[in-house]
Design a protein around this motif. Structure first.
Motif, short mmCIF file in Angstrom:
data_model
loop_
_atom_site.label_atom_id
_atom_site.label_comp_id
_atom_site.label_asym_id
_atom_site.label_seq_id
_atom_site.Cartn_x
_atom_site.Cartn_y
_atom_site.Cartn_z
N ARG A 109 0.69 -1.33 0.03
CA ARG A 109 -0.17 0.01 -0.04
C ARG A 109 0.81 1.22 -0.08
NH1 ARG A 109 -1.85 3.14 4.46
NH2 ARG A 109 -1.33 1.40 5.91
N VAL A 110 1.91 1.13 0.78
CA VAL A 110 2.85 2.50 0.75
C VAL A 110 3.80 2.48 -0.38
CG1 VAL A 110 4.66 3.69 2.34
CG2 VAL A 110 2.60 2.51 3.29
N GLY A 111 4.52 1.40 -0.68
CA GLY A 111 5.46 1.59 -1.64
C GLY A 111 5.02 1.04 -3.14
N GLY A 112 4.09 0.28 -3.48
CA GLY A 112 3.42 -0.10 -4.61
C GLY A 112 4.30 -1.46 -4.92
N PRO A 113 3.87 -2.09 -6.08
CA PRO A 113 4.56 -3.41 -6.14
C PRO A 113 6.12 -3.26 -6.47
CG PRO A 113 3.16 -2.79 -7.96
CD PRO A 113 3.07 -1.84 -6.87
N ALA A 114 6.45 -2.23 -7.25
CA ALA A 114 7.83 -2.26 -7.83
C ALA A 114 8.87 -1.66 -6.41
CB ALA A 114 8.00 -0.88 -8.92
N GLY A 115 8.07 -0.74 -5.74
CA GLY A 115 8.95 -0.58 -4.55
C GLY A 115 9.04 -1.65 -3.44
N ILE A 117 9.39 -4.92 -4.55
CA ILE A 117 10.17 -5.68 -5.12
C ILE A 117 11.78 -5.42 -4.89
CG2 ILE A 117 10.97 -6.84 -7.23
CD1 ILE A 117 8.51 -7.94 -6.04
N ILE A 118 11.72 -3.82 -4.97
CA ILE A 118 13.15 -3.58 -4.85
C ILE A 118 13.57 -3.54 -3.52
CG2 ILE A 118 14.45 -1.19 -5.09
CD1 ILE A 118 12.88 -0.49 -7.56
N ALA A 119 12.80 -3.02 -2.62
CA ALA A 119 13.00 -2.92 -1.18
C ALA A 119 13.47 -4.68 -0.63
CB ALA A 119 11.98 -2.48 -0.35
N TRP A 120 12.58 -5.60 -1.14
CA TRP A 120 12.91 -6.60 -0.61
C TRP A 120 14.08 -7.52 -1.33
CZ3 TRP A 120 8.46 -5.39 1.38
CH2 TRP A 120 7.91 -6.02 2.46
N HIS A 268 4.04 6.00 -3.49
CA HIS A 268 4.35 7.38 -3.02
C HIS A 268 5.71 7.64 -3.61
CE1 HIS A 268 1.03 6.30 -0.34
NE2 HIS A 268 0.73 7.32 -0.09
N GLY A 269 6.21 7.17 -4.81
CA GLY A 269 7.40 7.42 -5.09
C GLY A 269 8.69 7.13 -4.36
N PHE A 270 9.77 7.90 -4.30
CA PHE A 270 10.89 7.44 -3.67
C PHE A 270 10.58 7.13 -2.19
CE2 PHE A 270 14.97 8.02 -1.70
CZ PHE A 270 15.54 7.21 -2.23
N LYS A 271 9.72 8.14 -1.57
CA LYS A 271 9.64 8.31 -0.38
C LYS A 271 8.76 7.16 0.27
CE LYS A 271 8.43 11.51 3.54
NZ LYS A 271 8.14 12.91 3.67
N GLY A 272 7.99 6.67 -0.62
CA GLY A 272 7.22 5.32 -0.29
C GLY A 272 8.31 4.11 -0.13
N PHE A 273 9.14 4.29 -1.42
CA PHE A 273 10.14 3.01 -1.24
C PHE A 273 10.97 3.22 0.20
CE2 PHE A 273 14.77 2.54 -1.96
CZ PHE A 273 14.71 1.04 -2.14
N ALA A 274 11.62 4.39 0.63
CA ALA A 274 12.17 4.59 1.82
C ALA A 274 11.35 3.97 2.83
CB ALA A 274 12.71 5.84 1.73
N ALA A 275 10.15 4.40 3.04
CA ALA A 275 9.30 4.00 3.98
C ALA A 275 9.15 2.36 4.34
CB ALA A 275 7.94 4.68 4.03
N ILE A 276 9.40 1.70 3.16
CA ILE A 276 8.88 0.43 3.57
C ILE A 276 10.45 -0.53 3.63
CG2 ILE A 276 7.10 0.36 2.06
CD1 ILE A 276 8.37 -0.92 -0.07
N PHE A 277 11.42 0.39 3.71
CA PHE A 277 12.65 -0.35 3.73
C PHE A 277 13.03 -1.17 5.00
CE2 PHE A 277 17.26 -1.24 3.11
CZ PHE A 277 17.21 -1.13 1.65
#
Length: 590
Positions: A109-115, A117-120, A268-277
């Motif tokens: 919900r916060v990072g989206g599917p691409a976020g 996969i990249i985070a994991w 939520h763009g890059f911030k969404g990706f950062a949030a799910i790290f």
């Protein structure tokens, strides 16, 4: 180290130690005394005797505190009952829990599917490096309370003290949280709320009972739990492929990457990706558990490397593939994802994907697996917490009574402490439960990052000590496949993750900056700094690190003859090199 360094033991010049015991009902096995029941006594007498303290010879009082602590962790009378199959399943399924089954929903919900996969992938690569480094240390030095022991020995005692207490608090706090989570998971079947405390009591008794059976009880329980979780993930992967190809009952046709285009790959763009790290890191918490059990493993030299290598398969098959399928089946705008604060199956993207496909019955099966995963985490917490308590006492950071290990190899006082903290689970009936549990979770929020970072530093320092003392890696039964550079890579990613978390904690997505939000995310750092400074002030030892040439890299080894070990390692390499290429590839990864 000379044979006269301690009483009641003998040692070779390399530091591998064989100990004697004062216990008359014990036998020697691989240099370690193992208690055996007296056939002349009744089963009740043997049961009572099993709870009595295991007596070891006193150490030489002339030894330094560091030497005494290193020897104490090396000769700890924990039982070596964990077999290869236990470690394999602990390594494969040990960290598969609510972080994957439920936490991935909030991440989506916060990072989206691409976020996601990249985070994991990034977190997985970091954890793989950490596990490789930890595997090398644990195979070489399979001591009790390994994390704390390594940090105190290879960095410096104050840092080891802080990391150990942070890890211990994480275990003590997570256990009651997981018990409450298990009781809430049952509510998926519309169980009346008045029975919630009854389920809390039931799950508390189950987890405590498992650990009272000793390390063998823990190993068998985790073996069963992990098999169930692994089968669930494999089943979902097969089902997910079918659903993505349009084979579900709803017959929506080929789905493919539809939701990657609409609503999109990033929420939520890059911030969404950062949030799910941090969320992705939480899902890997417990991966390091196999090394904590090193001192209780029958053959760490053979079994621990295989367990460490299994992390690659877990990351690839169970996390990346399943989450890729989730991203294809569930859009991040799905309304059910906004219930991701829950721990039951309604918040799980796995269940959402199955429900949206029109499949009935399976959501309840997944909820059972989620319940098992939650209990598994609680079971691991009491195991890890009791061993950490033992190690803290052996280093003199807790009263001597906490080092009590009975004749069955159970750290009873450590278990008792974990059981007492487990009673916090009954706060679930309090109206203040959300606030209390939120701050309890905050204490352990970043614990895994500090543990993993310290492991990487220890590995680098261990390799540095080998070089400084004129030794080579040829004497290592297992060398980290990622090498020292893998540990450096792990430290860099951990620092990046901490920066991301600081940014998101200070400026949360969709919210305004507040002290409460910040400290709920960053309280763990305050805890670590507090314990670090307390130890420095108490000991008046302001040394930042122990010099490489002074590091103890021998105490705790099970191999008495290092020359013989080197020869065996060469023979193993020659044997593997003589086999077909498919076998060499298999042995590299497994």
């Amino acid at each position: 180290m000379s044979p006269e360094d301690t009483s009641g033991k003998s040692s070779d010049t390399k530091g591998a130690i064989i100990y004697e015991t004062k216990d008359v009902n014990s036998v020697q096995h691989e240099g370690m005394s193992i208690y055996s029941s007296d056939p002349k006594k009744s089963w009740f007498q043997n049961l009572v005797d099993g709870f009595r303290e295991y007596e070891l010879e006193e150490l030489d009082p002339s030894l330094t505190p560091a030497e005494r602590a290193a020897i104490a962790t090396a000769r700890s009378p924990l039982k070596r009952h964990l077999k290869n199959r236990h470690l394999q399943m602990i390594a494969i399924g040990g960290s598969i829990g609510t972080g994957l089954f439920v936490g991935s929903g909030k991440a989506l919900r916060v990072g989206g599917p691409a976020g996601v996969i990249i985070a994991w992938i990034l977190t997985g690569s970091m954890v793989y490096s950490v596990v490789q480094a930890l595997g090398e240390l644990a195979v070489t030095l399979p001591v009790s309370g390994s994390y704390m022991s390594y940090v105190s020995r290879f960095i410096e005692p104050s840092f080891g003290f802080a990391i150990a207490y942070n890890y211990l608090l994480s275990c003590l706090i997570t256990m009651p949280l997981e018990i409450v989570a298990a009781s809430l998971t049952v509510s998926y079947w519309n169980v009346p709320k008045k029975y919630a405390d009854g389920f809390v009591a039931l799950f508390y008794v189950v987890i405590v009972s498992i650990n009272l059976f000793g390390v063998k009880g823990y190993g068998e329980a985790e073996f069963l739990f992990s098999i169930i979780k692994v089968l669930c993930i494999i089943g979902f992967i097969i089902l997910g492929i079918v659903l993505v190809c349009g084979g579900g009952p709803n017959n929506e046709g080929y789905i493919g990457g539809r939701y990657w285009h609409n609503p999109g790959g990033f929420a939520h763009g890059f911030k969404g990706f950062a949030a799910i790290f941090v969320t992705s890191a939480f899902s890997f918490a417990g991966t390091e558990m196999f090394a904590l059990a090193a001192a209780e493993t029958e053959n760490p030299r053979r079994d621990l490397p295989r367990a460490a290598k299994q992390v690659f398969w877990r990351i690839t098959l169970f996390y990346i593939i399943s989450l890729t399928l989730i991203g294809c089946l569930v859009p991040y705008t799905n309304k059910h994802l906004f219930a991701a604060t829950s721990v039951d199956a309604t918040a799980s993207p796995f269940v959402i994907a199955i429900k949206d496909a029109g499949i009935k019955g399976l959501p309840s099966v997944v909820n059972v697996v989620i319940l098992i995963a939650v209990l598994s985490v609680g079971n691991s917490c009491i195991f890890a917490g009791s061993r950490t308590v033992l190690s803290l006492s052996q280093y003199g950071y807790l009263p001597k009574i906490f080092a009590y290990v009975d004749r069955k190899g159970r750290p009873l006082v450590g278990l008792l402490l974990c059981m007492i903290f487990g009673l916090l689970s009954f706060l679930s009936a309090s109206p203040k439960r959300p606030v209390v549990f939120e701050w309890m979770m905050a204490i352990s929020g970043l614990s895994s990052f500090f543990t993993w970072g310290s492991v990487c530093i220890c590995h680098i320092r261990f390799r540095r000590a080998l070089a400084a003392q004129g030794r080579s890696t040829d004497e290592l039964a297992f060398k980290a496949q990622t090498g020292v550079w893998g540990s450096i890579y792990g430290i860099i990613l951990i620092l990046i993750a901490l920066v991301f978390q600081f940014w998101v904690a200070l400026f949360p997505i969709g919210g305004r900056p507040s002290a409460e939000t910040f400290f709920s995310a960053y309280l763990s750092l305050v805890v670590v700094l507090f314990f670090y400074m307390c130890h420095k002030l108490y000991t008046r030892n302001w040394t930042l690190f122990i010099r490489a040439k002074d590091l103890d890299i021998d105490t705790g080894r099970r191999e008495v003859d290092l020359d013989l070990l080197k020869q065996e390692i060469r023979e193993e390499k020659e044997y593997i090199a003589s086999r077909p290429i498919w076998y060499r590839i298999y042995r590299f990864w497994c």
